[in-house]
Design a protein around this motif. Structure first.
Motif, PDB file in Angstrom:
ATOM      1  N   GLN A   1      44.752  23.877   0.371  1.00  0.00           N
ATOM      2  CA  GLN A   1      45.769  23.386   1.284  1.00  0.00           C
ATOM      3  C   GLN A   1      45.456  21.931   1.659  1.00  0.00           C
ATOM      4  O   GLN A   1      44.384  21.616   2.113  1.00  0.00           O
ATOM      5  N   VAL A   2      46.424  21.078   1.447  1.00  0.00           N
ATOM      6  CA  VAL A   2      46.248  19.660   1.752  1.00  0.00           C
ATOM      7  C   VAL A   2      46.452  19.426   3.248  1.00  0.00           C
ATOM      8  O   VAL A   2      47.432  19.887   3.832  1.00  0.00           O
ATOM      9  N   GLN A   3      45.518  18.715   3.842  1.00  0.00           N
ATOM     10  CA  GLN A   3      45.639  18.375   5.260  1.00  0.00           C
ATOM     11  C   GLN A   3      45.278  16.919   5.487  1.00  0.00           C
ATOM     12  O   GLN A   3      44.302  16.430   4.926  1.00  0.00           O
ATOM     13  N   LEU A   4      46.077  16.248   6.296  1.00  0.00           N
ATOM     14  CA  LEU A   4      45.787  14.902   6.750  1.00  0.00           C
ATOM     15  C   LEU A   4      45.806  14.974   8.275  1.00  0.00           C
ATOM     16  O   LEU A   4      46.834  15.330   8.865  1.00  0.00           O
ATOM     17  N   VAL A   5      44.678  14.645   8.884  1.00  0.00           N
ATOM     18  CA  VAL A   5      44.546  14.791  10.328  1.00  0.00           C
ATOM     19  C   VAL A   5      44.181  13.455  10.947  1.00  0.00           C
ATOM     20  O   VAL A   5      43.097  12.919  10.703  1.00  0.00           O
ATOM     21  N   GLU A   6      45.110  12.953  11.756  1.00  0.00           N
ATOM     22  CA  GLU A   6      44.880  11.674  12.422  1.00  0.00           C
ATOM     23  C   GLU A   6      44.181  11.885  13.762  1.00  0.00           C
ATOM     24  O   GLU A   6      44.326  12.941  14.393  1.00  0.00           O
ATOM     25  N   ALA A  35      48.208   5.056   3.218  1.00  0.00           N
ATOM     26  CA  ALA A  35      48.982   4.124   4.038  1.00  0.00           C
ATOM     27  C   ALA A  35      49.126   4.656   5.453  1.00  0.00           C
ATOM     28  O   ALA A  35      48.962   5.853   5.702  1.00  0.00           O
ATOM     29  N   TRP A  36      49.425   3.759   6.348  1.00  0.00           N
ATOM     30  CA  TRP A  36      49.818   4.078   7.714  1.00  0.00           C
ATOM     31  C   TRP A  36      51.264   3.636   7.894  1.00  0.00           C
ATOM     32  O   TRP A  36      51.640   2.529   7.506  1.00  0.00           O
ATOM     33  N   PHE A  37      52.025   4.530   8.510  1.00  0.00           N
ATOM     34  CA  PHE A  37      53.386   4.236   8.930  1.00  0.00           C
ATOM     35  C   PHE A  37      53.472   4.499  10.422  1.00  0.00           C
ATOM     36  O   PHE A  37      52.633   5.200  10.990  1.00  0.00           O
ATOM     37  N   ARG A  38      54.500   3.965  11.055  1.00  0.00           N
ATOM     38  CA  ARG A  38      54.689   4.247  12.486  1.00  0.00           C
ATOM     39  C   ARG A  38      56.164   4.452  12.786  1.00  0.00           C
ATOM     40  O   ARG A  38      57.039   3.931  12.085  1.00  0.00           O
ATOM     41  N   ALA A  96      49.453   8.673   5.290  1.00  0.00           N
ATOM     42  CA  ALA A  96      50.094   9.302   4.151  1.00  0.00           C
ATOM     43  C   ALA A  96      49.298   9.022   2.883  1.00  0.00           C
ATOM     44  O   ALA A  96      48.653   7.977   2.769  1.00  0.00           O
ATOM     45  N   CYS A  97      49.393   9.960   1.928  1.00  0.00           N
ATOM     46  CA  CYS A  97      48.708   9.845   0.639  1.00  0.00           C
ATOM     47  C   CYS A  97      49.735   9.799  -0.476  1.00  0.00           C
ATOM     48  O   CYS A  97      50.667  10.615  -0.499  1.00  0.00           O
ATOM     49  N   GLN A  98      49.527   8.853  -1.370  1.00  0.00           N
ATOM     50  CA  GLN A  98      50.365   8.774  -2.565  1.00  0.00           C
ATOM     51  C   GLN A  98      49.512   9.154  -3.763  1.00  0.00           C
ATOM     52  O   GLN A  98      48.524   8.478  -4.062  1.00  0.00           O
ATOM     53  N   SER A  99      49.892  10.211  -4.457  1.00  0.00           N
ATOM     54  CA  SER A  99      49.040  10.791  -5.502  1.00  0.00           C
ATOM     55  C   SER A  99      48.795   9.849  -6.675  1.00  0.00           C
ATOM     56  O   SER A  99      47.789   9.962  -7.365  1.00  0.00           O
ATOM     57  N   GLN A 115      50.412  14.669  10.821  1.00  0.00           N
ATOM     58  CA  GLN A 115      51.328  14.942  11.927  1.00  0.00           C
ATOM     59  C   GLN A 115      51.533  13.738  12.824  1.00  0.00           C
ATOM     60  O   GLN A 115      52.542  13.653  13.535  1.00  0.00           O
ATOM     61  N   GLY A 116      50.588  12.826  12.815  1.00  0.00           N
ATOM     62  CA  GLY A 116      50.729  11.620  13.610  1.00  0.00           C
ATOM     63  C   GLY A 116      49.909  11.647  14.888  1.00  0.00           C
ATOM     64  O   GLY A 116      49.565  12.720  15.408  1.00  0.00           O
TER      65      GLY A 116
END
Length: 123
Positions: A1-6, A35-38, A96-99, A115-116
């Motif tokens: 399971q892919v997780q990105l936790v800020e 990358a970071w987006f806002r 965010a991750c770009q494969s 989730q931000g």
């Protein structure tokens, strides 16, 4: 399971600094273009900064000279060091991750999102 936790968001005053982190699990982080987006109140989501495997970077004009993106492939983590913060920097910041590992400012090119974390800058 892919997780990105800020982590690292909060309430600061104008002119202060803040460092965000984003830890990635469940995929080969070193291959990700990160990358970071806002997304600020009343505004559309906007690109902030990007970094690829070789640490090449790209910044939005509005944050250049104030923000620094970096990555630690050993820790599967990307960072965003923010300085000289302004009230207009108030937003939810998402990583965010770009494969494909490309350096991109286009949100639709990113495959996985966190989730931000909320950053609020008071005047």
């Amino acid at each position: 399971q892919v997780q990105l936790v800020e982590a690292g968001g909060g309430l600061v005053q104008a002119g202060d600094s803040l460092k965000l982190s984003c830890e990635v699990s469940g995929l080969a982080f070193s291959r990700c273009g990160m990358a970071w987006f806002r997304h600020g109140p009343g505004r559309e989501r906007e690109f902030v900064a990007a970094i690829i495997r070789d640490s090449s970077t790209h910044y939005a004009h509005s944050v250049k000279e104030r923000f620094t993106i970096s990555r630690d492939n050993a820790r599967n983590t990307v960072y965003l060091q923010m300085s000289s913060l302004k009230p207009e920097d108030t937003a939810v910041y998402s990583c965010a991750c770009q494969s494909w590992g490309r350096l991109s400012s286009v949100a639709r090119e990113y495959d996985y999102w966190g989730q931000g974390t909320q950053v609020t800058v008071s005047s």
